[in-house]
Write a protein that holds these residues in place. Structure first.
Motif, PDB file in Angstrom:
ATOM      1  N   VAL A   6      34.755  11.790  -8.991  1.00 47.33           N
ATOM      2  CA  VAL A   6      34.042  12.932  -9.574  1.00 47.33           C
ATOM      3  C   VAL A   6      32.678  12.546 -10.130  1.00 47.33           C
ATOM      4  N   GLY A   7      32.439  11.250 -10.280  1.00 47.27           N
ATOM      5  CA  GLY A   7      31.167  10.800 -10.825  1.00 47.27           C
ATOM      6  C   GLY A   7      31.039   9.293 -10.704  1.00 47.27           C
ATOM      7  N   TYR A   8      29.995   8.768 -11.355  1.00 47.39           N
ATOM      8  CA  TYR A   8      29.695   7.336 -11.227  1.00 47.39           C
ATOM      9  C   TYR A   8      29.130   6.793 -12.530  1.00 47.39           C
ATOM     10  N   THR A   9      29.423   5.523 -12.769  1.00 42.47           N
ATOM     11  CA  THR A   9      28.749   4.778 -13.823  1.00 42.47           C
ATOM     12  C   THR A   9      27.642   3.974 -13.149  1.00 42.47           C
ATOM     13  N   TYR A  10      26.405   4.236 -13.586  1.00 40.08           N
ATOM     14  CA  TYR A  10      25.272   3.581 -12.919  1.00 40.08           C
ATOM     15  C   TYR A  10      24.094   3.475 -13.875  1.00 40.08           C
ATOM     16  N   ALA A  11      23.532   2.277 -13.963  1.00 39.86           N
ATOM     17  CA  ALA A  11      22.341   2.032 -14.778  1.00 39.86           C
ATOM     18  C   ALA A  11      22.529   2.539 -16.202  1.00 39.86           C
ATOM     19  N   ASP A  12      23.681   2.171 -16.798  1.00 38.68           N
ATOM     20  CA  ASP A  12      23.995   2.461 -18.202  1.00 38.68           C
ATOM     21  C   ASP A  12      24.304   3.935 -18.476  1.00 38.68           C
ATOM     22  N   SER A  18      25.329  14.140  -7.705  1.00 42.11           N
ATOM     23  CA  SER A  18      23.941  14.481  -7.364  1.00 42.11           C
ATOM     24  C   SER A  18      22.950  13.655  -8.164  1.00 42.11           C
ATOM     25  N   CYS A  19      23.216  13.501  -9.455  1.00 41.05           N
ATOM     26  CA  CYS A  19      22.299  12.729 -10.295  1.00 41.05           C
ATOM     27  C   CYS A  19      22.375  11.243  -9.971  1.00 41.05           C
ATOM     28  N   THR A  20      23.552  10.787  -9.524  1.00 39.33           N
ATOM     29  CA  THR A  20      23.679   9.384  -9.109  1.00 39.33           C
ATOM     30  C   THR A  20      22.784   9.099  -7.909  1.00 39.33           C
ATOM     31  N   VAL A  21      22.859   9.976  -6.909  1.00 38.19           N
ATOM     32  CA  VAL A  21      22.022   9.808  -5.724  1.00 38.19           C
ATOM     33  C   VAL A  21      20.541   9.872  -6.097  1.00 38.19           C
ATOM     34  N   GLY A  22      20.199  10.798  -6.974  1.00 37.03           N
ATOM     35  CA  GLY A  22      18.809  10.900  -7.419  1.00 37.03           C
ATOM     36  C   GLY A  22      18.338   9.647  -8.121  1.00 37.03           C
ATOM     37  N   ARG A  23      19.191   9.071  -8.964  1.00 39.26           N
ATOM     38  CA  ARG A  23      18.832   7.836  -9.669  1.00 39.26           C
ATOM     39  C   ARG A  23      18.692   6.676  -8.682  1.00 39.26           C
ATOM     40  N   MET A  24      19.597   6.601  -7.716  1.00 44.61           N
ATOM     41  CA  MET A  24      19.522   5.533  -6.717  1.00 44.61           C
ATOM     42  C   MET A  24      18.201   5.606  -5.937  1.00 44.61           C
ATOM     43  N   TYR A  58      30.435  -6.541  -8.345  1.00 42.72           N
ATOM     44  CA  TYR A  58      29.042  -6.197  -8.642  1.00 42.72           C
ATOM     45  C   TYR A  58      28.943  -5.489  -9.993  1.00 42.72           C
ATOM     46  N   ASP A  59      27.721  -5.378 -10.498  1.00 38.08           N
ATOM     47  CA  ASP A  59      27.453  -4.778 -11.809  1.00 38.08           C
ATOM     48  C   ASP A  59      26.988  -3.335 -11.626  1.00 38.08           C
ATOM     49  N   SER A  60      27.482  -2.449 -12.474  1.00 36.89           N
ATOM     50  CA  SER A  60      27.100  -1.033 -12.375  1.00 36.89           C
ATOM     51  C   SER A  60      25.621  -0.813 -12.696  1.00 36.89           C
ATOM     52  N   LYS A  61      24.968  -1.792 -13.280  1.00 35.64           N
ATOM     53  CA  LYS A  61      23.524  -1.670 -13.497  1.00 35.64           C
ATOM     54  C   LYS A  61      22.767  -1.754 -12.170  1.00 35.64           C
ATOM     55  N   ASP A  62      23.409  -2.406 -11.200  1.00 40.05           N
ATOM     56  CA  ASP A  62      22.755  -2.608  -9.906  1.00 40.05           C
ATOM     57  C   ASP A  62      23.177  -1.583  -8.861  1.00 40.05           C
ATOM     58  N   PHE A  63      24.455  -1.151  -8.941  1.00 37.57           N
ATOM     59  CA  PHE A  63      24.960  -0.203  -7.944  1.00 37.57           C
ATOM     60  C   PHE A  63      26.096   0.613  -8.589  1.00 37.57           C
ATOM     61  N   PRO A  64      26.214   1.880  -8.209  1.00 37.84           N
ATOM     62  CA  PRO A  64      27.189   2.762  -8.872  1.00 37.84           C
ATOM     63  C   PRO A  64      28.646   2.317  -8.713  1.00 37.84           C
ATOM     64  N   LYS A  65      29.406   2.498  -9.780  1.00 34.19           N
ATOM     65  CA  LYS A  65      30.859   2.341  -9.742  1.00 34.19           C
ATOM     66  C   LYS A  65      31.487   3.719  -9.951  1.00 34.19           C
ATOM     67  N   THR A  66      32.567   3.986  -9.253  1.00 36.96           N
ATOM     68  CA  THR A  66      33.150   5.323  -9.245  1.00 36.96           C
ATOM     69  C   THR A  66      33.864   5.669 -10.555  1.00 36.96           C
ATOM     70  N   CYS A  92      27.849  14.642 -17.355  1.00 37.96           N
ATOM     71  CA  CYS A  92      26.799  13.816 -16.766  1.00 37.96           C
ATOM     72  C   CYS A  92      25.725  13.579 -17.822  1.00 37.96           C
ATOM     73  N   ASP A  93      25.334  12.323 -17.986  1.00 31.87           N
ATOM     74  CA  ASP A  93      24.340  11.984 -19.004  1.00 31.87           C
ATOM     75  C   ASP A  93      22.939  12.484 -18.649  1.00 31.87           C
ATOM     76  N   ARG A  94      22.753  12.897 -17.415  1.00 29.80           N
ATOM     77  CA  ARG A  94      21.430  13.367 -17.004  1.00 29.80           C
ATOM     78  C   ARG A  94      21.319  14.894 -17.026  1.00 29.80           C
ATOM     79  N   CYS A  95      22.247  15.575 -16.364  1.00 29.20           N
ATOM     80  CA  CYS A  95      22.121  17.038 -16.251  1.00 29.20           C
ATOM     81  C   CYS A  95      23.075  17.817 -17.146  1.00 29.20           C
ATOM     82  N   GLY A  96      24.069  17.134 -17.724  1.00 23.61           N
ATOM     83  CA  GLY A  96      24.992  17.813 -18.629  1.00 23.61           C
ATOM     84  C   GLY A  96      26.166  18.489 -17.953  1.00 23.61           C
ATOM     85  N   LYS A  97      26.278  18.363 -16.652  1.00 16.99           N
ATOM     86  CA  LYS A  97      27.393  18.999 -15.935  1.00 16.99           C
ATOM     87  C   LYS A  97      28.697  18.246 -16.223  1.00 16.99           C
TER      88      LYS A  97
END
Length: 233
Positions: A6-12, A18-24, A58-66, A92-97
């Motif tokens: 349903v989401g990802y941990t990425y870059a803290d 959608s926001c994960t892909v945008g951040r990537m 791998y580290d979630s700072k470098d690539f998303p973890k589910t 979501c920490d970016r869009c609030g969804k």
């Protein structure tokens, strides 16, 4: 999405797909356009040599973890009884969804309308309750239970009211004084004796079952506040 993702941990941050892909993409990682975003992220991992199937590699700072629907949790720490609760979702920490629900919380006005219409409350009281529920973390109707609404109602001034059926055929009447002992208030489900009223003359708070020299027996004049069971009268 496959696998209950349903989401990802990425870059803290915890992000919706959608926001994960945008951040990537913002970080220079090419992600193909696809309605199956987890597959697109998996293919991006292959191109980068990331073992997406082994998140320990791998580290979630470098690539998303589910984040799966079973992992999505939000702790509630502002409950009035000092207890803690948990919502089986997270924003979501970016869009609030909300990542499990797939939608955002309504606006303050929208939540007020929901509380007012769903629980048949006066608008002013519904607004106070909705604001308190948002403080507790209950900002979406999906997470709100009736007990939450009644508990919050007890924290704000309101007219004591009780509901009774009268006549034949029966009609519902809202009365501003109790009909019998422990007759619960329609708004907060506390009995009359658990309320206080603010005297309109001297502005002091007086327990509902205590005689008061300024009390006027006029319906609708007593502004009441239910007293939570743990609080002193």
């Amino acid at each position: 999405m496959s696998g209950g993702v349903v989401g990802y941990t990425y870059a803290d941050d915890n992000l919706c797909p959608s926001c994960t892909v945008g951040r990537m993409r913002a970080n220079g990682i090419k992600v193909a356009r696809s309605s199956e975003q987890d597959e697109a992220i998996s293919r991006a991992a292959e191109r980068l040599g990331v073992d997406y199937s082994d998140e320990r590699s791998y580290d979630s700072k470098d690539f998303p973890k589910t984040i799966t629907s079973q992992q999505a949790r939000t702790e509630m720490t502002e409950l009035p009884d000092g207890g803690r609760g948990e919502i089986e979702d997270e924003q979501c920490d970016r869009c609030g969804k909300w990542v499990v629900l797939g939608e955002k919380s309504p606006t303050a006005a929208g939540l007020t309308r929901y509380v007012r219409d769903s629980y048949e409350l006066p608008h002013a009281l519904a607004r106070d309750i909705a604001g308190e529920l948002r403080k507790w973390g209950l900002s979406h109707p999906e997470f709100i239970k009736e007990e939450n609404v009644r508990q919050a109602a007890a924290m704000f001034p309101h007219d004591y009211a009780t509901v009774h059926a009268e006549g034949n055929p029966q009609r519902i009447e809202l009365r501003l004084t109790p009909e019998y002992d422990d007759d619960p208030c329609f708004y907060c489900e506390q009995p009359w004796e658990k309320h206080t009223f603010t005297c309109s003359t001297c502005k002091t708070d007086v327990p509902a079952d205590v005689p008061h020299s300024h009390q006027l027996p006029i319906e609708g004049q007593l502004r009441l506040r239910a007293v939570p069971e743990k609080a002193a009268l």
